[in-house]
Design an enzyme around this catalytic site. Sequence first.
Site, PDB file in Angstrom:
ATOM      1  N   TYR A  47       0.834  -1.199   0.000  1.00 37.67           N
ATOM      2  CA  TYR A  47       0.000   0.000   0.000  1.00 37.67           C
ATOM      3  C   TYR A  47       0.862   1.240   0.000  1.00 37.67           C
ATOM      4  O   TYR A  47       2.081   1.183   0.224  1.00 37.67           O
ATOM      5  CB  TYR A  47      -0.961   0.003   1.198  1.00 37.67           C
ATOM      6  CG  TYR A  47      -0.325   0.333   2.535  1.00 37.67           C
ATOM      7  CD1 TYR A  47       0.508  -0.574   3.174  1.00 37.67           C
ATOM      8  CD2 TYR A  47      -0.548   1.562   3.143  1.00 37.67           C
ATOM      9  CE1 TYR A  47       1.097  -0.265   4.391  1.00 37.67           C
ATOM     10  CE2 TYR A  47       0.034   1.875   4.372  1.00 37.67           C
ATOM     11  CZ  TYR A  47       0.859   0.955   4.994  1.00 37.67           C
ATOM     12  OH  TYR A  47       1.448   1.262   6.189  1.00 37.67           O
ATOM     13  N   ARG A  66       8.158   3.790  -4.802  1.00 38.54           N
ATOM     14  CA  ARG A  66       8.140   2.850  -3.670  1.00 38.54           C
ATOM     15  C   ARG A  66       7.092   1.760  -3.898  1.00 38.54           C
ATOM     16  O   ARG A  66       7.301   0.596  -3.544  1.00 38.54           O
ATOM     17  CB  ARG A  66       7.888   3.612  -2.366  1.00 38.54           C
ATOM     18  CG  ARG A  66       8.046   2.744  -1.132  1.00 38.54           C
ATOM     19  CD  ARG A  66       8.013   3.552   0.148  1.00 38.54           C
ATOM     20  NE  ARG A  66       6.727   4.201   0.351  1.00 38.54           N
ATOM     21  CZ  ARG A  66       6.452   5.025   1.352  1.00 38.54           C
ATOM     22  NH1 ARG A  66       7.384   5.323   2.245  1.00 38.54           N
ATOM     23  NH2 ARG A  66       5.262   5.573   1.467  1.00 38.54           N
ATOM     24  N   GLU A 194      12.654   2.698  13.760  1.00 39.54           N
ATOM     25  CA  GLU A 194      11.849   3.811  13.245  1.00 39.54           C
ATOM     26  C   GLU A 194      10.623   3.915  14.137  1.00 39.54           C
ATOM     27  O   GLU A 194      10.498   3.184  15.121  1.00 39.54           O
ATOM     28  CB  GLU A 194      11.459   3.557  11.786  1.00 39.54           C
ATOM     29  CG  GLU A 194      10.657   2.269  11.599  1.00 39.54           C
ATOM     30  CD  GLU A 194      10.241   2.003  10.156  1.00 39.54           C
ATOM     31  OE1 GLU A 194      10.194   2.943   9.350  1.00 39.54           O
ATOM     32  OE2 GLU A 194       9.944   0.840   9.850  1.00 39.54           O
TER      33      GLU A 194
HETATM   34  N1  PLP Z   1       7.799   3.976   8.778  1.00 36.79           N
HETATM   35  C1  PLP Z   1       6.682   3.247   8.849  1.00 36.79           C
HETATM   36  C2  PLP Z   1       6.737   1.905   9.476  1.00 36.79           C
HETATM   37  C3  PLP Z   1       5.487   3.755   8.327  1.00 36.79           C
HETATM   38  O1  PLP Z   1       4.360   3.020   8.402  1.00 36.79           O
HETATM   39  C4  PLP Z   1       5.464   5.044   7.757  1.00 36.79           C
HETATM   40  C5  PLP Z   1       4.237   5.610   7.221  1.00 36.79           C
HETATM   41  O2  PLP Z   1       3.178   5.085   7.335  1.00 36.79           O
HETATM   42  C6  PLP Z   1       6.654   5.772   7.718  1.00 36.79           C
HETATM   43  C7  PLP Z   1       7.806   5.206   8.226  1.00 36.79           C
HETATM   44  C8  PLP Z   1       6.695   7.129   7.088  1.00 36.79           C
HETATM   45  O3  PLP Z   1       6.647   6.956   5.688  1.00 36.79           O
HETATM   46  P1  PLP Z   1       6.102   8.132   4.767  1.00 36.79           P
HETATM   47  O4  PLP Z   1       6.925   9.328   5.092  1.00 36.79           O
HETATM   48  O5  PLP Z   1       6.371   7.661   3.382  1.00 36.79           O
HETATM   49  O6  PLP Z   1       4.667   8.320   5.084  1.00 36.79           O
END
Ligand code: PLP
Length: 298
Positions: A47, A66, A194
Amino acid sequence: MARKLSLLAQHMANALPHSLLNGAIVPTNDARISPLDRGFLFGDGIYEVVPVYAGKPLRLTAHFDRLQDGLDALEIANPYSRARWAELVHELIASNGGGDMGVYLEVSRGAGKGRDFLPEPDMQPTVFGFCFPITPPKPELLARGIAAATLEDIRWQRCDIKSIALVGPVMLKMEAKRRGADEAILVRGERLAEGSSSAVFVVKNGRIATPPASHERLPSITRLVVGDVLDALKLPLEVREVRRGELPAADEIWIASSTREALPVTSLDGKAVGEGGPGPVWRRVFDEFQALKQREAG
Ligand code: PLP
Protein backbone atom coordinates in the site's frame (compact mmCIF):
# COMPACT_ATOMS: atom_id res chain seq x y z
CA MET A 1 -5.03 11.57 29.67
CA ALA A 2 -8.40 12.76 28.32
CA ARG A 3 -6.66 15.70 26.69
CA LYS A 4 -4.05 13.43 25.18
CA LEU A 5 -6.71 11.21 23.65
CA SER A 6 -8.57 14.13 22.16
CA LEU A 7 -5.38 15.25 20.38
CA LEU A 8 -4.89 11.72 19.09
CA ALA A 9 -8.44 11.55 17.79
CA GLN A 10 -7.72 14.14 15.14
CA HIS A 11 -5.76 11.52 13.19
CA MET A 12 -8.77 9.27 12.94
CA ALA A 13 -10.44 10.39 9.77
CA ASN A 14 -13.30 8.62 8.06
CA ALA A 15 -13.13 7.57 4.41
CA LEU A 16 -14.48 10.09 1.90
CA PRO A 17 -17.49 9.04 -0.22
CA HIS A 18 -15.70 7.94 -3.43
CA SER A 19 -13.19 5.15 -3.81
CA LEU A 20 -11.16 3.53 -6.55
CA LEU A 21 -11.80 -0.14 -7.22
CA ASN A 22 -10.05 -1.91 -10.10
CA GLY A 23 -9.93 1.13 -12.35
CA ALA A 24 -13.39 2.58 -11.61
CA ILE A 25 -14.51 5.30 -9.20
CA VAL A 26 -17.28 3.83 -7.02
CA PRO A 27 -19.19 4.88 -3.91
CA THR A 28 -17.01 3.84 -0.96
CA ASN A 29 -19.94 2.11 0.73
CA ASP A 30 -20.60 -0.02 -2.36
CA ALA A 31 -17.02 -1.19 -2.96
CA ARG A 32 -16.84 -4.99 -2.67
CA ILE A 33 -13.83 -7.32 -2.67
CA SER A 34 -13.84 -11.14 -2.67
CA PRO A 35 -13.24 -12.83 0.71
CA LEU A 36 -10.80 -15.04 -1.22
CA ASP A 37 -8.67 -11.98 -1.97
CA ARG A 38 -5.11 -12.75 -0.88
CA GLY A 39 -4.91 -9.33 0.72
CA PHE A 40 -7.62 -10.51 3.14
CA LEU A 41 -6.37 -14.10 3.58
CA PHE A 42 -2.60 -13.54 3.66
CA GLY A 43 -1.93 -9.80 3.88
CA ASP A 44 -0.43 -10.42 0.42
CA GLY A 45 -0.16 -6.92 -0.99
CA ILE A 46 1.35 -3.50 -0.59
CA TYR A 47 0.00 0.00 0.00
CA GLU A 48 0.85 3.67 -0.20
CA VAL A 49 -0.42 6.77 1.56
CA VAL A 50 0.03 9.98 -0.42
CA PRO A 51 -0.61 13.41 1.11
CA VAL A 52 -2.60 15.83 -1.06
CA TYR A 53 -2.66 19.59 -0.55
CA ALA A 54 -5.08 21.84 -2.45
CA GLY A 55 -5.94 18.84 -4.63
CA LYS A 56 -2.30 18.22 -5.58
CA PRO A 57 -0.40 15.12 -4.43
CA LEU A 58 2.98 15.75 -2.80
CA ARG A 59 5.90 13.70 -4.20
CA LEU A 60 3.63 11.37 -6.18
CA THR A 61 6.55 10.06 -8.24
CA ALA A 62 8.43 8.98 -5.11
CA HIS A 63 5.31 7.18 -3.86
CA PHE A 64 4.94 5.42 -7.23
CA ASP A 65 8.64 4.43 -7.10
CA ARG A 66 8.14 2.85 -3.67
CA LEU A 67 4.91 1.17 -4.83
CA GLN A 68 6.84 -0.39 -7.72
CA ASP A 69 9.66 -1.53 -5.40
CA GLY A 70 7.07 -3.22 -3.13
CA LEU A 71 5.35 -4.94 -6.06
CA ASP A 72 8.73 -6.13 -7.39
CA ALA A 73 9.67 -7.52 -3.96
CA LEU A 74 6.39 -9.46 -3.80
CA GLU A 75 6.58 -10.45 -7.50
CA ILE A 76 3.20 -8.89 -8.25
CA ALA A 77 2.87 -7.43 -11.75
CA ASN A 78 1.93 -3.74 -11.65
CA PRO A 79 -1.54 -3.58 -13.23
CA TYR A 80 -1.10 -0.01 -14.52
CA SER A 81 1.43 2.23 -16.20
CA ARG A 82 2.67 5.29 -14.31
CA ALA A 83 0.51 7.52 -16.49
CA ARG A 84 -2.60 5.43 -15.78
CA TRP A 85 -1.87 5.45 -12.04
CA ALA A 86 -1.53 9.22 -12.06
CA GLU A 87 -4.81 9.56 -13.98
CA LEU A 88 -6.64 7.32 -11.51
CA VAL A 89 -5.22 9.12 -8.46
CA HIS A 90 -6.26 12.49 -9.89
CA GLU A 91 -9.74 11.16 -10.73
CA LEU A 92 -10.07 9.82 -7.19
CA ILE A 93 -9.02 13.16 -5.66
CA ALA A 94 -11.39 15.10 -7.94
CA SER A 95 -14.30 12.75 -7.20
CA ASN A 96 -13.89 13.64 -3.53
CA GLY A 97 -13.82 17.37 -4.18
CA GLY A 98 -10.06 18.06 -4.08
CA GLY A 99 -8.60 20.03 -1.16
CA ASP A 100 -6.37 18.50 1.52
CA MET A 101 -6.59 14.75 1.95
CA GLY A 102 -4.66 11.54 2.26
CA VAL A 103 -4.93 9.02 -0.57
CA TYR A 104 -4.61 5.36 0.44
CA LEU A 105 -3.72 3.00 -2.42
CA GLU A 106 -3.56 -0.76 -2.09
CA VAL A 107 -2.56 -3.45 -4.56
CA SER A 108 -3.11 -7.02 -3.45
CA ARG A 109 -2.18 -10.10 -5.45
CA GLY A 110 -5.89 -10.62 -6.10
CA ALA A 111 -8.46 -13.33 -5.39
CA GLY A 112 -7.62 -16.99 -5.94
CA LYS A 113 -9.83 -20.04 -6.32
CA GLY A 114 -8.99 -21.18 -2.81
CA ARG A 115 -6.34 -20.67 -0.17
CA ASP A 116 -2.95 -21.88 -1.31
CA PHE A 117 0.13 -20.21 0.08
CA LEU A 118 1.68 -20.31 -3.37
CA PRO A 119 -0.07 -17.88 -5.71
CA GLU A 120 -1.93 -19.24 -8.70
CA PRO A 121 -0.42 -18.33 -12.07
CA ASP A 122 -1.67 -15.21 -13.87
CA MET A 123 -3.53 -13.70 -10.93
CA GLN A 124 -5.30 -10.39 -11.48
CA PRO A 125 -4.22 -7.91 -8.76
CA THR A 126 -6.93 -6.08 -6.84
CA VAL A 127 -6.52 -2.30 -6.71
CA PHE A 128 -8.36 -0.34 -4.06
CA GLY A 129 -7.98 3.31 -3.17
CA PHE A 130 -9.79 5.67 -0.88
CA CYS A 131 -9.32 9.16 0.52
CA PHE A 132 -9.55 10.63 4.00
CA PRO A 133 -9.39 14.23 5.13
CA ILE A 134 -6.17 15.57 6.58
CA THR A 135 -5.97 18.78 8.55
CA PRO A 136 -2.88 20.75 9.52
CA PRO A 137 -1.67 19.89 13.03
CA LYS A 138 -3.75 21.81 15.58
CA PRO A 139 -2.02 24.73 17.35
CA GLU A 140 -2.29 23.00 20.72
CA LEU A 141 -0.57 19.92 19.28
CA LEU A 142 2.22 22.08 17.86
CA ALA A 143 2.55 23.91 21.17
CA ARG A 144 2.71 20.74 23.23
CA GLY A 145 4.16 18.05 20.97
CA ILE A 146 3.39 14.37 21.25
CA ALA A 147 4.27 11.59 23.68
CA ALA A 148 6.12 8.48 22.54
CA ALA A 149 6.97 5.14 24.12
CA THR A 150 10.11 3.15 23.32
CA LEU A 151 9.16 -0.42 22.37
CA GLU A 152 11.10 -3.39 21.04
CA ASP A 153 10.40 -3.86 17.33
CA ILE A 154 8.33 -7.04 17.03
CA ARG A 155 7.78 -6.70 13.27
CA TRP A 156 9.34 -8.85 10.56
CA GLN A 157 12.70 -8.52 8.80
CA ARG A 158 11.54 -6.76 5.63
CA CYS A 159 10.24 -3.50 7.02
CA ASP A 160 11.48 -1.80 3.84
CA ILE A 161 8.40 -3.26 2.09
CA LYS A 162 5.19 -1.27 2.66
CA SER A 163 3.29 -4.49 3.28
CA ILE A 164 -0.42 -4.43 4.13
CA ALA A 165 0.32 -7.07 6.83
CA LEU A 166 0.30 -4.53 9.66
CA VAL A 167 -0.63 -6.59 12.71
CA GLY A 168 2.80 -5.83 14.27
CA PRO A 169 2.32 -2.03 14.18
CA VAL A 170 -1.31 -2.46 15.30
CA MET A 171 -0.14 -4.31 18.43
CA LEU A 172 2.63 -1.76 19.00
CA LYS A 173 0.23 1.19 18.64
CA MET A 174 -2.15 -0.42 21.14
CA GLU A 175 0.71 -0.90 23.60
CA ALA A 176 1.87 2.71 23.08
CA LYS A 177 -1.68 3.92 23.76
CA ARG A 178 -1.85 1.86 26.96
CA ARG A 179 1.29 3.72 28.04
CA GLY A 180 -0.35 7.07 27.30
CA ALA A 181 1.73 7.63 24.15
CA ASP A 182 0.75 8.72 20.65
CA GLU A 183 3.49 6.84 18.83
CA ALA A 184 5.82 3.90 19.46
CA ILE A 185 9.49 4.49 18.76
CA LEU A 186 10.88 1.08 17.86
CA VAL A 187 14.29 -0.27 18.76
CA ARG A 188 16.03 -3.49 17.77
CA GLY A 189 18.21 -4.15 20.77
CA GLU A 190 20.46 -1.10 21.06
CA ARG A 191 19.58 0.30 17.59
CA LEU A 192 16.82 2.76 16.71
CA ALA A 193 14.63 1.26 13.97
CA GLU A 194 11.85 3.81 13.24
CA GLY A 195 8.44 4.86 14.53
CA SER A 196 5.60 2.34 14.31
CA SER A 197 4.29 4.46 11.41
CA SER A 198 6.91 7.19 11.07
CA ALA A 199 10.54 8.04 10.42
CA VAL A 200 12.51 9.36 13.40
CA PHE A 201 15.02 12.22 13.73
CA VAL A 202 17.07 13.11 16.79
CA VAL A 203 18.82 16.40 17.57
CA LYS A 204 21.72 16.74 20.04
CA ASN A 205 23.77 19.91 20.43
CA GLY A 206 22.38 21.20 17.14
CA ARG A 207 23.35 18.05 15.20
CA ILE A 208 20.48 16.29 13.44
CA ALA A 209 20.60 12.55 12.79
CA THR A 210 18.34 9.90 11.27
CA PRO A 211 19.11 6.22 10.62
CA PRO A 212 19.98 5.02 7.10
CA ALA A 213 17.82 2.98 4.75
CA SER A 214 17.85 -0.73 5.55
CA HIS A 215 15.58 -3.76 5.72
CA GLU A 216 14.69 -2.63 9.23
CA ARG A 217 12.85 0.50 8.16
CA LEU A 218 10.53 1.85 5.50
CA PRO A 219 12.10 4.29 3.03
CA SER A 220 9.92 7.17 4.23
CA ILE A 221 9.00 9.79 1.63
CA THR A 222 8.51 12.41 4.35
CA ARG A 223 12.08 11.70 5.48
CA LEU A 224 13.17 12.78 1.99
CA VAL A 225 11.00 15.90 2.26
CA VAL A 226 12.52 16.73 5.67
CA GLY A 227 15.95 16.19 4.06
CA ASP A 228 15.06 18.79 1.42
CA VAL A 229 13.75 21.12 4.12
CA LEU A 230 17.06 20.79 6.02
CA ASP A 231 18.99 21.46 2.78
CA ALA A 232 16.94 24.61 2.26
CA LEU A 233 17.76 25.67 5.83
CA LYS A 234 21.43 24.75 5.29
CA LEU A 235 21.26 22.41 8.27
CA PRO A 236 23.35 19.24 7.77
CA LEU A 237 21.71 15.85 8.32
CA GLU A 238 23.77 12.95 9.61
CA VAL A 239 22.47 9.67 8.19
CA ARG A 240 23.83 7.06 10.60
CA GLU A 241 22.74 4.40 13.04
CA VAL A 242 21.24 5.94 16.17
CA ARG A 243 21.76 4.14 19.49
CA ARG A 244 18.85 3.55 21.82
CA GLY A 245 20.76 5.44 24.52
CA GLU A 246 20.75 8.61 22.40
CA LEU A 247 16.97 8.88 22.65
CA PRO A 248 16.58 9.87 26.33
CA ALA A 249 19.64 12.15 26.01
CA ALA A 250 18.35 13.97 22.88
CA ASP A 251 17.54 17.69 22.89
CA GLU A 252 14.79 17.05 20.31
CA ILE A 253 13.11 14.05 18.72
CA TRP A 254 10.81 14.37 15.71
CA ILE A 255 8.64 11.85 13.94
CA ALA A 256 7.74 12.28 10.27
CA SER A 257 5.11 10.71 8.06
CA SER A 258 2.95 11.55 5.07
CA THR A 259 -0.14 12.48 7.05
CA ARG A 260 1.56 14.02 10.10
CA GLU A 261 4.40 15.93 8.41
CA ALA A 262 7.12 16.40 11.09
CA LEU A 263 5.96 16.46 14.71
CA PRO A 264 8.00 17.06 17.86
CA VAL A 265 8.14 14.28 20.45
CA THR A 266 8.25 16.14 23.75
CA SER A 267 7.89 13.23 26.13
CA LEU A 268 9.50 9.80 25.84
CA ASP A 269 8.56 7.00 28.22
CA GLY A 270 6.97 9.57 30.52
CA LYS A 271 10.09 11.77 30.71
CA ALA A 272 10.61 15.17 29.09
CA VAL A 273 12.62 15.28 25.87
CA GLY A 274 15.04 18.23 26.13
CA GLU A 275 13.20 21.13 27.70
CA GLY A 276 9.91 19.23 27.42
CA GLY A 277 8.46 21.39 24.63
CA PRO A 278 8.84 21.57 20.83
CA GLY A 279 12.46 22.50 20.12
CA PRO A 280 13.88 25.41 18.12
CA VAL A 281 15.29 23.24 15.32
CA TRP A 282 11.94 21.50 14.84
CA ARG A 283 10.21 24.92 14.69
CA ARG A 284 12.44 26.00 11.78
CA VAL A 285 11.81 22.68 10.04
CA PHE A 286 8.06 23.01 10.55
CA ASP A 287 7.96 26.54 9.06
CA GLU A 288 10.09 25.57 6.06
CA PHE A 289 7.98 22.40 5.59
CA GLN A 290 4.88 24.63 5.26
CA ALA A 291 6.71 26.78 2.70
CA LEU A 292 7.73 23.67 0.73
CA LYS A 293 4.11 22.46 0.70
CA GLN A 294 3.02 25.83 -0.64
CA ARG A 295 5.69 25.76 -3.36
CA GLU A 296 5.13 22.16 -4.47
CA ALA A 297 1.43 21.67 -3.94
CA GLY A 298 -0.09 24.96 -2.87
N1 PLP B 1 7.80 3.98 8.78
C1 PLP B 1 6.68 3.25 8.85
C2 PLP B 1 6.74 1.91 9.48
C3 PLP B 1 5.49 3.75 8.33
O1 PLP B 1 4.36 3.02 8.40
C4 PLP B 1 5.46 5.04 7.76
C5 PLP B 1 4.24 5.61 7.22
O2 PLP B 1 3.18 5.08 7.34
C6 PLP B 1 6.65 5.77 7.72
C7 PLP B 1 7.81 5.21 8.23
C8 PLP B 1 6.70 7.13 7.09
O3 PLP B 1 6.65 6.96 5.69
P1 PLP B 1 6.10 8.13 4.77
O4 PLP B 1 6.93 9.33 5.09
O5 PLP B 1 6.37 7.66 3.38
O6 PLP B 1 4.67 8.32 5.08
